[in-house]
Every structure is written in C-alpha cells, then in structure tokens.
Design a protein around this motif. Sequence first.
Motif, PDB file in Angstrom:
ATOM      1  N   ASP A  13       0.572  -1.437  -0.010  1.00  0.00           N
ATOM      2  CA  ASP A  13       0.037  -0.151  -0.253  1.00  0.00           C
ATOM      3  C   ASP A  13       1.266   1.196   0.197  1.00  0.00           C
ATOM      4  O   ASP A  13       1.822   1.344   0.630  1.00  0.00           O
ATOM      5  CB  ASP A  13      -0.994   0.128   1.035  1.00  0.00           C
ATOM      6  N   ASP A  14      -0.048   2.179  -0.239  1.00  0.00           N
ATOM      7  CA  ASP A  14       1.168   3.903  -0.566  1.00  0.00           C
ATOM      8  C   ASP A  14       0.990   4.276   0.987  1.00  0.00           C
ATOM      9  O   ASP A  14       2.699   4.883   1.007  1.00  0.00           O
ATOM     10  CB  ASP A  14      -0.173   4.676  -1.232  1.00  0.00           C
ATOM     11  N   LYS A  15       0.762   3.780   1.251  1.00  0.00           N
ATOM     12  CA  LYS A  15       0.669   4.393   3.146  1.00  0.00           C
ATOM     13  C   LYS A  15       0.251   3.738   4.518  1.00  0.00           C
ATOM     14  O   LYS A  15       0.320   2.880   4.557  1.00  0.00           O
ATOM     15  CB  LYS A  15      -0.269   5.668   3.423  1.00  0.00           C
ATOM     16  N   TYR A  16       0.881   3.548   5.450  1.00  0.00           N
ATOM     17  CA  TYR A  16       1.497   2.135   6.491  1.00  0.00           C
ATOM     18  C   TYR A  16       0.807   3.154   7.704  1.00  0.00           C
ATOM     19  O   TYR A  16       1.701   4.368   8.192  1.00  0.00           O
ATOM     20  CB  TYR A  16       2.440   1.354   6.908  1.00  0.00           C
ATOM     21  N   ASN A  17      -0.041   2.855   8.590  1.00  0.00           N
ATOM     22  CA  ASN A  17      -0.076   4.044   9.549  1.00  0.00           C
ATOM     23  C   ASN A  17       0.976   3.364  11.118  1.00  0.00           C
ATOM     24  O   ASN A  17       1.138   2.039  11.307  1.00  0.00           O
ATOM     25  CB  ASN A  17      -1.157   3.591  10.349  1.00  0.00           C
ATOM     26  N   LYS A  18       1.618   4.818  11.994  1.00  0.00           N
ATOM     27  CA  LYS A  18       1.914   4.182  12.908  1.00  0.00           C
ATOM     28  C   LYS A  18       0.992   3.719  14.050  1.00  0.00           C
ATOM     29  O   LYS A  18       0.410   4.066  14.132  1.00  0.00           O
ATOM     30  CB  LYS A  18       3.207   5.288  13.356  1.00  0.00           C
ATOM     31  N   VAL A  19       2.279   3.159  14.738  1.00  0.00           N
ATOM     32  CA  VAL A  19       1.262   1.961  15.866  1.00  0.00           C
ATOM     33  C   VAL A  19       2.121   1.761  17.018  1.00  0.00           C
ATOM     34  O   VAL A  19       3.706   1.852  16.620  1.00  0.00           O
ATOM     35  CB  VAL A  19       0.853   0.445  15.303  1.00  0.00           C
ATOM     36  N   VAL A  20       1.565   2.187  18.108  1.00  0.00           N
ATOM     37  CA  VAL A  20       2.415   1.653  19.029  1.00  0.00           C
ATOM     38  C   VAL A  20       2.638   0.621  20.489  1.00  0.00           C
ATOM     39  O   VAL A  20       1.526   0.476  20.400  1.00  0.00           O
ATOM     40  CB  VAL A  20       1.574   2.953  20.538  1.00  0.00           C
ATOM     41  N   CYS A  21       3.517  -0.067  20.001  1.00  0.00           N
ATOM     42  CA  CYS A  21       3.844  -1.852  20.532  1.00  0.00           C
ATOM     43  C   CYS A  21       4.546  -1.962  20.539  1.00  0.00           C
ATOM     44  O   CYS A  21       4.811  -2.825  20.634  1.00  0.00           O
ATOM     45  CB  CYS A  21       2.167  -2.739  19.123  1.00  0.00           C
ATOM     46  N   TYR A  22       6.077  -0.638  21.165  1.00  0.00           N
ATOM     47  CA  TYR A  22       7.095  -1.115  21.129  1.00  0.00           C
ATOM     48  C   TYR A  22       7.712  -0.668  21.956  1.00  0.00           C
ATOM     49  O   TYR A  22       7.173   1.256  21.093  1.00  0.00           O
ATOM     50  CB  TYR A  22       8.299  -1.484  19.875  1.00  0.00           C
ATOM     51  N   HIS A  23       7.782  -0.322  22.913  1.00  0.00           N
ATOM     52  CA  HIS A  23       8.507   0.147  24.180  1.00  0.00           C
ATOM     53  C   HIS A  23      10.188   0.059  24.270  1.00  0.00           C
ATOM     54  O   HIS A  23      10.216  -0.953  25.014  1.00  0.00           O
ATOM     55  CB  HIS A  23       7.905   0.448  25.515  1.00  0.00           C
ATOM     56  N   ASP A  24      11.201   1.223  24.249  1.00  0.00           N
ATOM     57  CA  ASP A  24      12.171   1.552  24.394  1.00  0.00           C
ATOM     58  C   ASP A  24      12.797   1.421  25.718  1.00  0.00           C
ATOM     59  O   ASP A  24      13.167   0.283  26.630  1.00  0.00           O
ATOM     60  CB  ASP A  24      12.509   2.379  24.212  1.00  0.00           C
ATOM     61  N   SER A  25      11.331   1.476  26.662  1.00  0.00           N
ATOM     62  CA  SER A  25      11.408   1.213  27.965  1.00  0.00           C
ATOM     63  C   SER A  25      11.186   0.070  28.520  1.00  0.00           C
ATOM     64  O   SER A  25      12.223  -0.451  30.331  1.00  0.00           O
ATOM     65  CB  SER A  25      10.181   2.105  29.185  1.00  0.00           C
ATOM     66  N   LEU A  26      10.400  -0.975  27.790  1.00  0.00           N
ATOM     67  CA  LEU A  26      10.926  -2.227  27.984  1.00  0.00           C
ATOM     68  C   LEU A  26      12.731  -3.160  27.687  1.00  0.00           C
ATOM     69  O   LEU A  26      12.714  -3.907  28.151  1.00  0.00           O
ATOM     70  CB  LEU A  26       9.514  -2.734  27.604  1.00  0.00           C
ATOM     71  N   ASP A  27      13.569  -2.233  26.733  1.00  0.00           N
ATOM     72  CA  ASP A  27      14.526  -3.160  26.746  1.00  0.00           C
ATOM     73  C   ASP A  27      15.243  -2.607  26.848  1.00  0.00           C
ATOM     74  O   ASP A  27      15.516  -2.663  27.819  1.00  0.00           O
ATOM     75  CB  ASP A  27      15.709  -2.586  25.336  1.00  0.00           C
ATOM     76  N   ASN A  28      16.099  -3.905  27.414  1.00  0.00           N
ATOM     77  CA  ASN A  28      16.821  -4.567  27.920  1.00  0.00           C
ATOM     78  C   ASN A  28      16.539  -4.530  29.869  1.00  0.00           C
ATOM     79  O   ASN A  28      17.463  -4.281  30.718  1.00  0.00           O
ATOM     80  CB  ASN A  28      18.623  -2.827  28.345  1.00  0.00           C
ATOM     81  N   ILE A  29      15.326  -5.259  29.607  1.00  0.00           N
ATOM     82  CA  ILE A  29      14.861  -4.872  31.414  1.00  0.00           C
ATOM     83  C   ILE A  29      15.227  -6.376  31.684  1.00  0.00           C
ATOM     84  O   ILE A  29      16.147  -7.352  31.128  1.00  0.00           O
ATOM     85  CB  ILE A  29      13.759  -6.129  31.267  1.00  0.00           C
TER      86      ILE A  29
END
Length: 447
Positions: A101-117
């Motif tokens: 598709d021409d466009k894909y919406n941004k989705v909040v499903c990844y959080h840097d705050s959980l990285d390297n927990i």
Amino acid sequence: MNLNEFKKVLFEKSKEAGFESGEIYVTNSESLNISIYKQEVESYNLNKSFGLSFRGIINGKIGYSHTRILDENSIDMLINTAKNAALLIENEDTQFIYEGDDKYNKVVCYHDSLDNINPSDLIDLGLQMERECKNYNENVINTGGCKVIYSKGEVQISNTKGLDLKNKENILYAYIVPIVEINGEKQDGTGYKVATNIDEMDPKEIAKMGVDEAISKINSKSIKTGNYKIALYNEAMVSLLSAFCGVFSADATQKGLSLLKDKENTMIASEKVTIIDNPLLDNGLSSAPFDDEGVATFKKEIVSKGKLTTLLHNLKTANKANTKSTGNGFKASYASSVSVSPSNFYIEKGDSSFDKILQTIGEGILITDFAGLHSGANAITGDFSLAAKGFYIKEGKKDHPVDQITVAGNFFDLLKQIEVVGDDLKFPLSSIGSPTVIAKGLSIAGK
C-alpha cells in the motif's frame, strides 16, 4: 548466510523453478517466563525463536514451506516443498502476493522502556506479588500461579513485487492467582497487569485485585432455576465474544460456517451495539500497522449501531466477495498459512457506569465467569450452555455470590437483546474486549 543474501538467492532460484512471484515471512522473537511459588523461583524459561516461511505462486496455485535455518540446502528445500504443495491444490481460488500500500499507519506497540529489562527486577516483582497477597489478607493460604512474562518480537515481510515491511513489538505482563480459605471454603481470584514500563507494575495493586476477587466468592451458593434480569460483566462478555468472534470472518461465511452469510447492511444487533476491530489501538495485544499479507491495517466498525457493515477479510476472501481486504489476513505462526483473524476486537463502550448498571438491574444476576466454552458453545449456530458464576443483585447492589448455575442462550439473539452498554471497557489479558452489558434472552438453571 545472512537474511538479505538468503532472500536474494531464494527469490532468484524460485523464479528459475517457475514461480511467478514469491514472498518470505520472518519472525524473530524472545520471551522470558518466570514462575514464583512459595517465595522461590519455580521456573525460569528464556525462549528465543527464529522462523522463515516462503510462499510462492506457480500456475495460479500457492504453495507454502518453512525453515529455521538459513543456508543453501534450506533454499532448495523451501522451493521444492512449496512447489509440490502448490501442485496438490485442487481448488480454483485466486491467490495473491501483495505489492503493498501507499501508506502504513504508525502503531504504538514497542517501548524502549522495556528494552534490556533486568531479569532480577522481574523476579523481585513476582516475589513481591506473592508476599503482598499474604500481607494483604491472612486468609490467603496459597497461590494457583504467579508469573511475570516479558516478550518481544519482530516480523518482516518481503516479496518479489517490492514489498519490504518490518514491525516490532514488546510487552510486559504479570498475574497472580491467590487462594483464600475462610471457614473451610476455598476460592481463588486473579490479579493482573499489562505494562509498558516496569515502574507501572504495582505488586500491592495486583495482589489486592486477586485477593479481593477470591474473597468476594466466599459463601457462594446456587439459586433456583428461573427468569432473572441479567447483566454480563465485562470479563464474562469477553469470554463469549472470544468464543464467537469467528462468525465475523468472511472465510467462515464463504464456507457456510457462519449465520452471518449475506447479512451485511442488515441489523444483526441492538442499536446500542457497535463492534470494532482496531489494529491501530495503542498498546493493544494485537496491534500492527500491516497484516501478514502486507496489507495496511485500519480501524473499522464491524457492527455499527446494530448494523453489520463488513465482515473481516484477507486478500482471498475479499476477491471472492468483490471487495477490498480489511487487513485481517493473519497467521497463527510463521509456519502457518494465512487465514482471517480479528486484531483488537471489542464492543465499543457506552455511557452507563457499573454502579448504574446494577441499579438498572435492581434485582437479578450479574454473571462474572463462564466455564466450558470449548465444549458448551456452538460457533455455527450461536447456541451456548455454560457453567457460570456471579452475584445475586438486590436493591441495585451485590447481595451474595452465586455459583453452580448454567446460563444458556444464543449469541446472535444476545446481540439483538442488549439493552444497556457500560463504560467499563476491559481487555483482560486479551486482544478481545468488552464493557459490562445488560441483555435479555438468557435462561438460568440452578438448583
């Protein structure tokens, strides 16, 4: 061999083998599952998983294959397996490899705050949850489960038509099932939390949630068979919606497995009911900017004020129905074929508070739990007969807990007879959600 090299060679060789188009679907995931029991780490499981599937169209048929190893031998195996699978297909369904598709919406499903927990922080959380249950109430004698789970994953789709998409997600959740015993009666409850940062996890709050639920069930008793005013608590309604959400699949209607066949643009529910499929929901457990065919996802009303506006489609079912995909072509795993599935699927909340719903009931039953959904619900006819628990409502308030009852009805009739929709929309560790509702048409069998 790295992924880019593997992909390049695979696509070249698949073309030489006669495939008109080809696609790879890659998943790379990691999960940490920690179980606590009696202030000790009962289990600590770190799982990492990588998988790649190939699908290609040859002579108008589509074949699938998959591997976990990226080498020359795997390339030949993928091509030969997919080719042989395609040659065995007898149906004439049109198949697709999507150009994008021409466009894909941004989705909040990844959080840097959980990285390297830090795993030690997760262990401490589980230990605190268990301690807080006993600190909160002396009648807690054990737990039926105490877990902290962190998972993250990435999906990549690339094909010979130029599509190249990536999405990553992560999530942290915890739950505990405290068991209380009062005057010889034992009951359990569940406390849980989904978080985007470990600082959001409050072990006292999670423990209190589970213990309060367990205590609320003490002195449960059955009631006489009869006709009652009934409210379905949000978590109970989620159970029903989970059992029957497949009826909104175009694949099910096209196979004659759903009574919603040819019902689009007709009233199938009360005007109070709007059902939404929203893959763009922030922090939803099934949020994604594209489905597993590479189609851009979007929020849509499946049922709008009682009217069925659309079914859920992937590319194949949409082609059959002469319409567009709704972006609901998903796989159960990298090794599975594409099917039709909901994303974040829920009944839109209304404007009645929970207390107002109980006042509206006056005297009747609040159903909080269903059991036996796999054996007691018929997804084709909509009929269900399920063991249930809840509360007897008197003068608009909870009077006493109720168990050993059976609730029977029909899902399609239930949708039509919903009279009130609450404002307490909830997703209980699920991508299916619902508020509390008041409905007619249900029967209760007790003692």
